[in-house]
Design a protein around this motif. Sequence first.
Motif, PDB file in Angstrom:
ATOM      1  N   ALA A  45       0.830  -1.206   0.000  1.00 51.88           N
ATOM      2  CA  ALA A  45       0.000   0.000   0.000  1.00 51.88           C
ATOM      3  C   ALA A  45       0.864   1.256   0.000  1.00 51.88           C
ATOM      4  N   THR A  46       0.456   2.223  -0.809  1.00 47.49           N
ATOM      5  CA  THR A  46       1.156   3.501  -0.908  1.00 47.49           C
ATOM      6  C   THR A  46       0.122   4.619  -0.903  1.00 47.49           C
ATOM      7  N   ARG A  47       0.397   5.667  -0.175  1.00 47.77           N
ATOM      8  CA  ARG A  47      -0.520   6.806  -0.122  1.00 47.77           C
ATOM      9  C   ARG A  47       0.194   8.048  -0.636  1.00 47.77           C
ATOM     10  N   ARG A  48      -0.537   8.865  -1.391  1.00 49.21           N
ATOM     11  CA  ARG A  48       0.004  10.148  -1.856  1.00 49.21           C
ATOM     12  C   ARG A  48      -0.335  11.233  -0.837  1.00 49.21           C
ATOM     13  N   ILE A  49       0.651  12.029  -0.482  1.00 48.44           N
ATOM     14  CA  ILE A  49       0.455  13.161   0.413  1.00 48.44           C
ATOM     15  C   ILE A  49       1.092  14.370  -0.262  1.00 48.44           C
ATOM     16  N   GLU A  50       0.248  15.293  -0.763  1.00 48.89           N
ATOM     17  CA  GLU A  50       0.738  16.436  -1.539  1.00 48.89           C
ATOM     18  C   GLU A  50       1.604  15.918  -2.699  1.00 48.89           C
ATOM     19  N   MET A  93      12.823  -3.284  -2.623  1.00 50.65           N
ATOM     20  CA  MET A  93      11.733  -2.309  -2.625  1.00 50.65           C
ATOM     21  C   MET A  93      11.228  -2.083  -4.043  1.00 50.65           C
ATOM     22  N   SER A  94      10.009  -1.610  -4.153  1.00 50.56           N
ATOM     23  CA  SER A  94       9.489  -1.181  -5.442  1.00 50.56           C
ATOM     24  C   SER A  94      10.028   0.203  -5.744  1.00 50.56           C
ATOM     25  N   VAL A  95      10.430   0.445  -6.972  1.00 45.46           N
ATOM     26  CA  VAL A  95      11.077   1.710  -7.311  1.00 45.46           C
ATOM     27  C   VAL A  95      10.105   2.889  -7.300  1.00 45.46           C
ATOM     28  N   ASP A  96       8.806   2.616  -7.340  1.00 43.93           N
ATOM     29  CA  ASP A  96       7.816   3.695  -7.423  1.00 43.93           C
ATOM     30  C   ASP A  96       6.748   3.557  -6.340  1.00 43.93           C
ATOM     31  N   GLY A  97       7.081   2.890  -5.247  1.00 41.18           N
ATOM     32  CA  GLY A  97       6.088   2.633  -4.202  1.00 41.18           C
ATOM     33  C   GLY A  97       5.508   1.243  -4.369  1.00 41.18           C
ATOM     34  N   MET A  98       5.222   0.595  -3.233  1.00 36.36           N
ATOM     35  CA  MET A  98       4.791  -0.800  -3.270  1.00 36.36           C
ATOM     36  C   MET A  98       3.480  -0.994  -4.032  1.00 36.36           C
ATOM     37  N   PRO A 177      -2.764  -6.555  15.069  1.00 36.43           N
ATOM     38  CA  PRO A 177      -2.922  -5.337  14.272  1.00 36.43           C
ATOM     39  C   PRO A 177      -1.621  -4.559  14.192  1.00 36.43           C
ATOM     40  N   CYS A 178      -1.628  -3.520  13.392  1.00 33.00           N
ATOM     41  CA  CYS A 178      -0.485  -2.602  13.327  1.00 33.00           C
ATOM     42  C   CYS A 178      -1.023  -1.189  13.097  1.00 33.00           C
ATOM     43  N   LEU A 179      -0.598  -0.273  13.937  1.00 31.40           N
ATOM     44  CA  LEU A 179      -0.932   1.138  13.783  1.00 31.40           C
ATOM     45  C   LEU A 179       0.278   1.847  13.181  1.00 31.40           C
ATOM     46  N   VAL A 180       0.026   2.642  12.147  1.00 28.37           N
ATOM     47  CA  VAL A 180       1.111   3.325  11.434  1.00 28.37           C
ATOM     48  C   VAL A 180       0.811   4.817  11.362  1.00 28.37           C
ATOM     49  N   GLY A 181       1.717   5.613  11.894  1.00 26.76           N
ATOM     50  CA  GLY A 181       1.588   7.059  11.774  1.00 26.76           C
ATOM     51  C   GLY A 181       2.226   7.532  10.488  1.00 26.76           C
ATOM     52  N   LEU A 182       1.521   8.383   9.748  1.00 25.52           N
ATOM     53  CA  LEU A 182       2.003   8.906   8.468  1.00 25.52           C
ATOM     54  C   LEU A 182       2.173  10.418   8.609  1.00 25.52           C
TER      55      LEU A 182
END
Length: 327
Positions: A45-50, A93-98, A177-182
């Motif tokens: 999973a990859t998220r865009r932020i700005e 790693m993936s070169v452009d996000g997982m 579970p896993c909590l992840v701060g972004l």
Amino acid sequence: MSDQVPIVIIGGGLSGIMAARKLKEKGYQDIILVEKSRSVGGRMATRRIEKGKIDHGAQFFTVRTEKFQAFVDEWIENANVKHWFGDDYYRYMSVDGMNAFAKKLAEDISVRLQTRITEIKKNTTGYILTTDEGEAINARAVIVTAPAPQAKTLLENDNLKVDTKVLQKLDEIVFQPCLVGLFQMQQPTNLPNSGHLDSELPEGVMRLVDHEKKGISEIPTVSVYMTGEWSKAHYQLGDEAVLEKIKQVTSAYIDFDSALSSQLKKWRYAEAVQFLRQPFLNTNQEYPLLVAGDAFLHSQDPANRTRLESAFVSGITVGGELVKLLK
């Protein structure tokens, strides 16, 4: 059974994607991959932020089997993945996000996104699957790759009469579970040049990742992963309360005064702390109905833990088994 009825795979994580790819490799084209989220990939999973990106599920993968290494070598040759860190034991790693790589793996597969299957019933050609919108999808065979608790809920339908021993095996799988701060940062971080830190961290912290240093983000973005025990203890708290606690425990590593934004990702089924030593389950129905996923480890798996490779092997293996059953 009719060849005109599609094969349906429930769950668009790596296991589901690889099962579909295996089936297509063997000549089966009428396949539908059904995923409840907005994208395939599961924890890839990859998220865009700005202008930035942030991997917030699996950060990397490792290789322990020759079968997986053969695929990884091809992915490297095609410039889809690369060695990130680790000299003696490579992390890739993936070169452009997982998530971008997950999408690439699924690009030739028919995918139904934001579609949740709520019921599986037998019919005269195999199965009829009902979505949360009330739509009916016919299937001549089904592979379920959703997490074991969700898979069990689907299989408990009285119409299926799945053997209790199969359901009990699913009960043996236990997730944490896993909590992840972004965090989007205004200034570069002081994390290592690789962007990854997972040693000598405060209690409750599993890893820190700077995605600008990782090489996938144009701006500084950070993900902070909390351990399973910490995440379990804080899972029911509100997002802001959890983020404040994450900031407090990691403030010696990250200057949160320069944080421009913060978000919380909650993975309910992040890692199986109890898993099965078989790559899939066969429910032994009249028409094929199989269950797979990263918590289904091959009996010879040397790692003794769930990871992307276990999802890959499970998907390839269950896809191959379904090919046999359909002949």
